[in-house]
Design an enzyme around this catalytic site. Sequence first.
Site, PDB file in Angstrom:
ATOM      1  N   ARG A   9     -10.704  12.117   1.350  1.00 56.90           N
ATOM      2  CA  ARG A   9     -10.214  11.495   2.574  1.00 56.90           C
ATOM      3  C   ARG A   9      -9.060  12.315   3.155  1.00 56.90           C
ATOM      4  NH1 ARG A   9     -13.408   7.767   2.533  1.00 56.90           N
ATOM      5  NH2 ARG A   9     -13.171   7.712   4.783  1.00 56.90           N
TER       6      ARG A   9
ATOM      7  N   HIS B 241       1.986  -0.199   4.550  1.00 51.39           N
ATOM      8  CA  HIS B 241       0.942  -0.110   3.521  1.00 51.39           C
ATOM      9  C   HIS B 241       0.968   1.217   2.779  1.00 51.39           C
ATOM     10  CE1 HIS B 241      -1.337  -3.445   5.892  1.00 51.39           C
ATOM     11  NE2 HIS B 241      -0.484  -3.950   5.034  1.00 51.39           N
TER      12      HIS B 241
ATOM     13  N   CYS C 174       3.465   7.686  -9.595  1.00 55.59           N
ATOM     14  CA  CYS C 174       2.817   7.708 -10.900  1.00 55.59           C
ATOM     15  C   CYS C 174       2.465   6.300 -11.345  1.00 55.59           C
ATOM     16  CB  CYS C 174       3.659   8.454 -11.925  1.00 55.59           C
ATOM     17  SG  CYS C 174       5.063   7.532 -12.545  1.00 55.59           S
TER      18      CYS C 174
ATOM     19  N   CYS D  75       2.577  13.226 -13.357  1.00 53.51           N
ATOM     20  CA  CYS D  75       3.937  13.038 -12.870  1.00 53.51           C
ATOM     21  C   CYS D  75       4.870  14.036 -13.559  1.00 53.51           C
ATOM     22  CB  CYS D  75       4.381  11.610 -13.163  1.00 53.51           C
ATOM     23  SG  CYS D  75       6.098  11.302 -12.724  1.00 53.51           S
TER      24      CYS D  75
ATOM     25  N   GLY E  21      -3.733  -2.468  18.527  1.00 53.31           N
ATOM     26  CA  GLY E  21      -4.886  -2.186  17.666  1.00 53.31           C
ATOM     27  C   GLY E  21      -4.842  -2.888  16.318  1.00 53.31           C
TER      28      GLY E  21
ATOM     29  N   SER F  85      -5.965  -6.085  14.003  1.00 58.80           N
ATOM     30  CA  SER F  85      -6.957  -7.167  13.976  1.00 58.80           C
ATOM     31  C   SER F  85      -6.294  -8.519  13.715  1.00 58.80           C
ATOM     32  CB  SER F  85      -8.008  -6.890  12.909  1.00 58.80           C
ATOM     33  OG  SER F  85      -7.367  -6.675  11.661  1.00 58.80           O
TER      34      SER F  85
HETATM   35 ZN    ZN Z   1       6.367   9.133 -13.579  1.00 54.64          ZN
END
Ligand code: ZN
Length: 248
Positions: free
Chosen positions: A70, A119, A127, A148, A188, A190
């Site tokens: 993505r 979000h 981590c 990490c 925009g 919902s």
């Molecule tokens: Zn960590």
Amino acid sequence: MKFERTVIEKLRQAQRIVFFTGAGVSQESGIPTFRDGPTSIWQHFDPEIYASVTGFDKNPTEVWEWYWDRRQSFKTLNPNAAHNVISAWQEKVQHVTVITQNIDGFHQKAGSHSVIELHGSLAMDKCRANGHSIVHDVNNSSKLQPMCIECGSLLRPDVVWFGETLPIAAYDQAEIMCFNCDVFICIGCSMDIYPAANLPYTASASGSYLIQVNPNPTDLNEVANCNLLGNAGEVLPALWQAVWEVDL
Ligand SMILES: [Zn+2]
């Protein structure tokens, strides 16, 4: 596009404005929405696998690689006219706050600063064990899941998954902005993802003038002072032109 005189006046006089954006704004840049409509991501991928801690723990590599794909595909996309207008408004008026539910970082890409990301963000990882926050290396061409550097546990994208709470500091800051703005523009969204969807109501209850920009009616229609029906990429440049009497 015609606007009521009141909305123009409110925007000209406003000293504190909040732009609150949802999936519809990113969608106009070619980013599929997560939840809404037949082409949405969760219609095709199981959020139990790709957007929950349980799913991550079962198969961290698969989840990491899915987000990696993505992130790569988002690199080829760009902010749209709505992102650009919001960024320009931040340049023009001193106290303009951008609050977003989107995780793609496109507001920043368009030049906005101090964006409140409710979000989380794909620009960041954290981590699994201790939540150490790490900037995601977008130029790393390897899909290999990194560890990490603080504690050696696996990294995951720093986005809010199902069953997780919103980042408290971000939400608190967003709420404070809602209490103190003259105009709140909901774009925009919902309006069915809570607690984020509470924010326009909070702003309205605190006395701010509420504008909604959306191609479809939402639950907010009855509360908003002004509903501008249409895509953000078309409505916002027209609004800018009407308020400032120049094209962007
Ligand atoms: Zn960590």
